[in-house]
Design a protein around this motif. Sequence first.
Motif, short mmCIF file in Angstrom:
data_model
loop_
_atom_site.label_atom_id
_atom_site.label_comp_id
_atom_site.label_asym_id
_atom_site.label_seq_id
_atom_site.Cartn_x
_atom_site.Cartn_y
_atom_site.Cartn_z
N PHE A 110 13.97 -18.14 24.61
CA PHE A 110 12.90 -18.60 23.72
C PHE A 110 12.78 -20.12 23.85
O PHE A 110 13.79 -20.84 23.81
N ILE A 111 11.55 -20.61 24.01
CA ILE A 111 11.31 -22.04 24.18
C ILE A 111 10.16 -22.48 23.27
O ILE A 111 9.34 -21.66 22.85
N PRO A 112 10.07 -23.78 22.98
CA PRO A 112 9.00 -24.23 22.08
C PRO A 112 7.62 -24.25 22.73
O PRO A 112 6.61 -24.16 22.03
N GLU A 113 7.55 -24.39 24.04
CA GLU A 113 6.25 -24.41 24.73
C GLU A 113 6.49 -24.12 26.20
O GLU A 113 7.61 -24.25 26.71
N ALA A 114 5.43 -23.74 26.89
CA ALA A 114 5.54 -23.41 28.31
C ALA A 114 6.11 -24.59 29.09
O ALA A 114 5.69 -25.74 28.89
N GLY A 115 7.08 -24.31 29.96
CA GLY A 115 7.67 -25.36 30.79
C GLY A 115 8.83 -26.09 30.16
O GLY A 115 9.47 -26.91 30.81
N TRP A 121 13.67 -5.69 19.74
CA TRP A 121 13.40 -6.23 18.39
C TRP A 121 13.33 -7.75 18.43
O TRP A 121 12.43 -8.37 17.85
N MET A 122 14.26 -8.35 19.14
CA MET A 122 14.31 -9.81 19.17
C MET A 122 13.12 -10.42 19.89
O MET A 122 12.59 -11.46 19.49
N VAL A 123 12.64 -9.77 20.95
CA VAL A 123 11.46 -10.27 21.64
C VAL A 123 10.23 -10.17 20.74
O VAL A 123 9.37 -11.05 20.74
N ASP A 124 10.14 -9.10 19.97
CA ASP A 124 8.99 -8.91 19.07
C ASP A 124 9.07 -9.77 17.81
O ASP A 124 8.08 -9.89 17.09
N ASN A 125 10.23 -10.35 17.54
CA ASN A 125 10.42 -11.15 16.33
C ASN A 125 11.08 -12.48 16.68
O ASN A 125 12.24 -12.72 16.38
N PRO A 126 10.33 -13.35 17.36
CA PRO A 126 10.94 -14.60 17.85
C PRO A 126 11.36 -15.53 16.72
O PRO A 126 10.83 -15.46 15.60
N THR A 127 12.31 -16.37 17.02
CA THR A 127 12.69 -17.44 16.10
C THR A 127 11.46 -18.30 15.82
O THR A 127 10.70 -18.61 16.75
N PRO A 128 11.21 -18.67 14.56
CA PRO A 128 10.01 -19.45 14.23
C PRO A 128 9.84 -20.68 15.12
O PRO A 128 10.78 -21.43 15.36
N GLY A 129 8.61 -20.86 15.61
CA GLY A 129 8.29 -22.02 16.43
C GLY A 129 8.61 -21.86 17.90
O GLY A 129 8.33 -22.77 18.69
N LEU A 130 9.16 -20.70 18.30
CA LEU A 130 9.52 -20.50 19.70
C LEU A 130 8.75 -19.33 20.29
O LEU A 130 8.31 -18.43 19.57
N ILE A 131 8.58 -19.35 21.62
CA ILE A 131 7.92 -18.26 22.33
C ILE A 131 8.89 -17.67 23.35
O ILE A 131 9.78 -18.36 23.86
N SER A 132 8.73 -16.40 23.65
CA SER A 132 9.64 -15.72 24.57
C SER A 132 9.31 -16.04 26.02
O SER A 132 8.14 -16.19 26.39
N THR A 133 10.35 -16.11 26.84
CA THR A 133 10.16 -16.24 28.29
C THR A 133 10.27 -14.88 28.96
O THR A 133 10.45 -14.79 30.18
#
Length: 207
Positions: A156-161, A127-139
């Motif tokens: 979860f990070i804001p951008e790759a890297g 569920w958490m991977v499918d519903n990320p915190t706003p502005g973040l992407i899953s690793t």
Amino acid sequence: MRLRSTWFVVPLILLTLTGCATSSATSKPSEPSDSASPAASVTIAPPVDGASSQALAPVPTWGPPDEAAIAQAQMWLDTASLPPSAVRSDTQVGGYTTTTGWPCGPIAEATAYWTIPDVTVAEAARWMVDNPTPGLISTASWPFDDTWRGPALIGFIPEAGAQEGIVFEVVGWDDGVAVRAQIAALAADSTCLPIPDGDHWGAPGQG
């Protein structure tokens, strides 16, 4: 976070350089649940003395983070996305197997805990991977299917890297699960620890 080929400890922050990851789920996106209470507290990571670690150059000295980093960590904490039945705890709940080390600084950090009844670790993680915190992407790099046993790390990070964001650890607890969030936001003048040629920092949550 983990240095791909060398483990070391950064003084004063208890950094077992670990990371996190996850994948896939059902359920509808969360609205900010009771997870948003009680009030969160963002802390300033203590400055790191100029100490040496094996095979690495001296560790930089980091001062306090700027106000923007503190505000960013607080925002990620306030908007952390968990299933609607999650209940925030103002004390630690659950037993956790990792500590996330953030290899850059200055940095503002926060930690928070929740319980979620009547779910498995795999269900909560998906569920958490499918519903990320706003502005973040899953690793995430693998799915948490129903055969998954043991804790789940979800980064979860804001951008790759990026070497900031949220690392959740989900563990079995009573009739459901407990969740810990480790949150870090970098200051505008943050720098990262040096690493040997050919190595790189793993993504938060990929431990």
